[in-house]
Design an enzyme around this catalytic site. Structure first.
Site, PDB file in Angstrom:
ATOM      1  CB  SER A 108       3.723   7.997 -66.670  1.00 50.13           C
ATOM      2  OG  SER A 108       5.159   7.575 -66.569  1.00 50.13           O
ATOM      3  CG  ASP A 109       6.383   6.093 -60.337  1.00 51.70           C
ATOM      4  OD1 ASP A 109       6.037   7.032 -59.761  1.00 51.70           O
ATOM      5  OD2 ASP A 109       7.081   5.281 -60.119  1.00 51.70           O
ATOM      6  CE  LYS A 110       9.694  12.687 -59.621  1.00 48.14           C
ATOM      7  NZ  LYS A 110      10.977  12.326 -59.392  1.00 48.14           N
TER       8      LYS A 110
ATOM      9  CB  THR B 194       3.800   3.262 -65.863  1.00 51.43           C
ATOM     10  OG1 THR B 194       4.163   4.566 -65.346  1.00 51.43           O
ATOM     11  CG2 THR B 194       3.288   3.159 -67.250  1.00 51.43           C
TER      12      THR B 194
END
Length: 863
Positions: free
Chosen positions: A337-339, A584
């Site tokens: 996951s992107d932050k 993502t």
């Protein structure tokens, strides 16, 4: 088959071979490129370099439409369907030919529709390039086509412009450049002389000149495009269809050889009466076998089932651009996951001010707000202004002078006039810059340094604020403003829900490591966040990750300061280790990894490049819809598995029935048109399985072909026993003296009526078999079949009974015979249900024993 160009089809544009132009001093850059900063290149030299290095563009070779269309008719299942259609045409069975050809064209049309989207990511990347650039040619500034830029060109970038190539900036001034789509950084990067500017990034403030050091495929942007072009993996659903198709084809070939050998032996050796008509008869039998063995509707059922799942996801704010991704999501066990903007709000917020000289926290925030300009829409300025409890207080001051942020001084300054007409100077910026400006006592400097270090350890940015009451002669350091990008309100709950489903989440971000660790801590994630540059060598091939780096990727909870090739390598490495990976992201830098991932997911607000590369596009902020997508995917996977077991078992039933009856009894139990109608009656209503009530697995699920084939083969074998038993009973009722009494009571006069009986048994038994395959428990226990599925099956049964009763396409039989067949099938449904339970227990016991043995072997020996 994808039309997306491969990486070796891209432009080979490059910068001159020699020193690393990103790192060496500026004077060496100019000497290496053979250009003067105040003259630029001559038009003649620019043309010569254009011929050498190629255009500053992403160039790809497109496959011809004809080759793409032909590709849709290739593959094991397609070849078998085409063979069946060809034999139908040779024999003049045009009804069969029409139905089979229509299914073939329908499957190809679905592939074409999906394939037309495959190059969207690359097309979006091309759009991101600047169309024009301001370049210095022959000592004069002029607008030129950005595609004509070459290494050594001197260009100018200003507010709102897209950086046209990779540059080294030089000269006076500064620029704030938003490169978040490329690098994942949450704030625009402040650039000064000597810094690099990446192609495709956007200038948010300032104006500077730069010298081109990379064009086309050699830019940061271009390397990302190459990764996108080369990325992509075959879906597990496609692999499963190939395996199922190959299994059924292998069985069909063996049975066809046995059938042909038996017929030739009977006609040519035993009867010694071989004729060409006999050859056509054998060919007709082979046709029946082919039509029976090929799951012609399987791709269509898969697609329709997933399309209806995609419709359900769209109602939950998730758009599916690649149908196979739904099935992939069911097996995802790692979510990268992107932050920024995904786990966090991508909105800088002010923490509680740390007071130095000030006594009121609002005094510090007010001074910072006065040293800002709301109209610039700068993220930091906006956060400071929004921190005021009374924003209207700013209007009581008049700003008379403003010095914008300069990456050299690292601060902004303003002079304001208060209500009494007194002039006050305020400044905000990097803590060290404000310390240099205010020159406080040593103990204050120590406190500032300690405060900044403590904030950095928590991943917070620090902004110092100072004020001068005497025109800037002396300054007072008021305090420190902590700033952070807060997690989204739903992120923690979503991550916990996803984790409970057996999915491990890894954070992948372009932000600093400390920020990533603190965000992970707040979200309850693992905090083993590694800095990408410490793990990945600069010259590493992302397609061939060394074992030690793969080990680090496996163990890590996330990575910070990542570049596109790092994200791509992380996904590829995890896939190589057997993981099914979801990714993502929202930026150009995420596009290669999004396309390579089994289920790439573009989050809300993503760039066109990210959306084009992704298989799933979220239109609502945050990750909460991911949780729903996993549930829906696992339901869909269960439905597809149900259909697969059902289809293989029923196909085996038809194949073996035809071959055994022909060889052992010399009787053809079905006509070709009956087989085609059975295929339609069985498969078309089964598409409503997309609405079926299916339990959600608690763990990631994936294709386990040995288990699926074991269960379907067992059910298929006993289905053959069921069908052959009825066939033998029918033959007895027609041919024996005792049996004819019962046969005449049921209206079974000759073998044509027996063919109708077998037709009805396969339709009814096939649909009842579906109820057995849809559950690993007894079929009459919940979850119960959905109303659309039950309605479709009942409608089909009524139609089949009317066809048999009134002789539509088949010889008519009595209602008594129809009742006997249906009762026979119901009894066998309970037998097959019990068999399913036994097979499931045997397979589960074998799997558990194998896992225990593997665990025992892998345990360390202890003294």
């Amino acid at each position: 088959m994808s039309s997306t160009p491969s990486s070796d089809q891209l432009s080979a544009s490059a910068a001159p071979v020699g020193p690393d132009l990103e790192k060496i001093p500026l004077d060496q850059v100019f000497s290496t490129l053979g250009v003067k900063a105040d003259q630029g290149l001559s038009a003649q030299e620019a043309q010569k370099r254009l011929e050498t290095y190629g255009p500053n563009a992403i160039i790809a070779k497109e496959r011809s439409l004809l080759s793409r269309v032909l590709g849709y008719f290739a593959g094991p299942i397609a070849y078998m369907i085409e063979a069946a259609a060809l034999v139908s045409a040779i024999l003049g069975h045009w009804q069969d030919f029409t139905v089979i050809a229509a299914l073939l064209v329908f499957n190809a049309a679905l592939d074409f529709w999906q394939d037309s989207k495959a190059s969207n990511a690359l097309a979006a990347l091309k759009k991101g390039l600047a169309p024009e650039a301001t370049a210095l040619r022959d000592g004069k500034w002029a607008n030129v086509d950005a595609a004509q830029l070459v290494p050594g060109d001197v260009v100018k970038v200003r507010l709102g412009a897209v950086v046209p190539a990779d540059l080294r900036l030089f000269g006076a001034g500064f620029a704030a450049i938003d490169q978040s789509a490329l690098t994942g950084e949450s704030l625009p990067a402040a650039k000064k002389e000597g810094d690099e500017a990446y192609s495709g990034s956007v200038v948010k403030q300032g104006e500077m000149a730069g010298v081109v050091i990379g064009t086309g495929g050699n830019t940061f942007f271009g390397r990302t495009a190459k990764l996108v072009a080369g990325a992509g993996s075959v879906s597990h659903a496609q692999k499963a269809m190939f395996e199922i198709g190959n299994f059924l084809i292998a069985v069909a070939v063996v049975l066809a050889v046995i059938l042909v050998a038996a017929e030739v032996w009977q006609k040519a050796v035993v009867a010694q009466d071989w004729k060409w008509d006999d050859a056509l008869g054998i060919l007709q039998f082979v046709l029946i076998l082919l039509v029976a063995s090929i799951p012609v509707a399987m791709p269509a059922v898969f697609s329709v089932t997933m399309a209806l799942g995609a419709l359900a996801l769209s109602k939950q704010k998730a758009i599916v651009s690649r149908l196979e991704s739904i099935e992939e999501m069911a097996g995802v066990d790692v979510l990268c996951s992107d932050k920024t903007g995904t786990l966090t709000k991508n909105q800088l917020k002010l923490g509680d001010p740390i007071l130095i000289a000030a006594t009121d926290p609002q005094d510090v925030i007010l001074a910072g707000a006065l040293a800002s300009r709301a109209e610039d829409h700068d993220a930091i300025d906006t956060a400071v202004i929004e921190g005021l409890t009374d924003p209207a207080v700013v209007k009581t001051f008049t700003q008379t002078a403003f010095v914008p942020f300069d990456p050299v001084t690292k601060r902004t300054e303003a002079t304001v006039k208060d209500e009494r007409g007194s002039l006050v100077s305020v400044a905000k910026g990097a803590p060290q810059a404000i310390v240099d400006l205010a020159q406080p006592a040593a103990d204050v400097v120590a406190k500032v340094n300690d405060t900044v270090a403590a904030l950095a350890a928590k991943g917070n940015r620090a902004l110092a604020v100072a004020r001068s009451q005497n025109g800037g002669t002396t300054w007072s350091l008021l305090g420190i403003l902590p700033m952070f990008d807060p997690p989204r309100d739903d992120s923690r709950a979503t991550l916990e829900a996803v984790g409970a489903k057996g999915v491990r989440v890894k954070m992948i971000t372009g932000d600093d490591t400390a920020i990533a660790i603190e965000t992970a801590r707040q979200l309850g994630m693992g905090t083993n966040i590694l800095t990408a540059s410490d793990v990945f060598p600069k010259d590493m091939n992302p397609d061939q990750v060394p074992a030690n780096i793969s080990d680090a990727i496996e163990r890590a909870d996330g990575f910070a300061r990542v570049f596109p090739e790092h994200k791509y390598a992380i996904v590829k490495s995890l896939q190589a280790r057997g993981h099914i990976v979801a990714m993502t992201g929202d930026g150009v830098n995420d596009a290669p990894a999004l396309k390579q991932a089994d289920c790439g997911t573009a989050v809300s607000g993503a760039t066109d490049a990210a959306r084009g590369a992704a298989a799933l596009i979220l239109t609502a902020p945050g990750l909460s819809v991911i949780n729903s997508a996993i549930d829906e995917a696992r339901r869909i996977f269960g439905r597809i598995t149900t259909y697969t077991i059902y289809r293989v078992a029923l196909t085996m039933d038809i194949m073996f029935l035809v071959v055994l009856s022909t060889i052992l009894l010399g009787f053809q139990p079905l006509t070709a048109i009956m087989i085609v109608i059975i295929s339609l009656l069985d498969d078309i209503p089964i598409m409503t399985i997309a609405y079926d009530n299916t339990p959600v697995s608690e763990r990631p699920i994936r294709w386990k072909m040995p288990r699926i084939l074991a269960v379907s083969t067992a059910l298929g074998f006993f289905s053959v026993v069921q069908s052959f038993g009825l066939l033998l009973a029918g033959m007895w009722a027609i041919n024996s003296a005792v049996g004819q009494v019962y046969g005449q009571m049921l209206g079974l006069v000759d073998t044509t009526h027996l063919q109708t009986v077998m037709f009805l048994q396969l339709v009814t038994g096939g649909h009842l078999l579906l109820f057995v395959t849809r559950s690993e428990r007894w079929f009459f226990l919940p979850p119960f079949p959905a109303l659309p599925l039950v309605a479709a099956i009942l409608s089909t049964q009524v139609l089949a009974m009317l066809m048999c009763a009134y002789g539509w396409f088949v010889p008519a039989i009595s209602w008594d015979a129809i009742g006997v067949v249906i009762g026979y099938c119901i009894v066998w449904t309970f037998i097959l249900g019990a068999l399913r339970l036994v097979v499931e227990q045997l397979v589960s016991h074998r799997t558990t024993s194998r896992l225990r043995a593997t665990h025992l072997v892998m345990q360390r020996l202890r003294p």
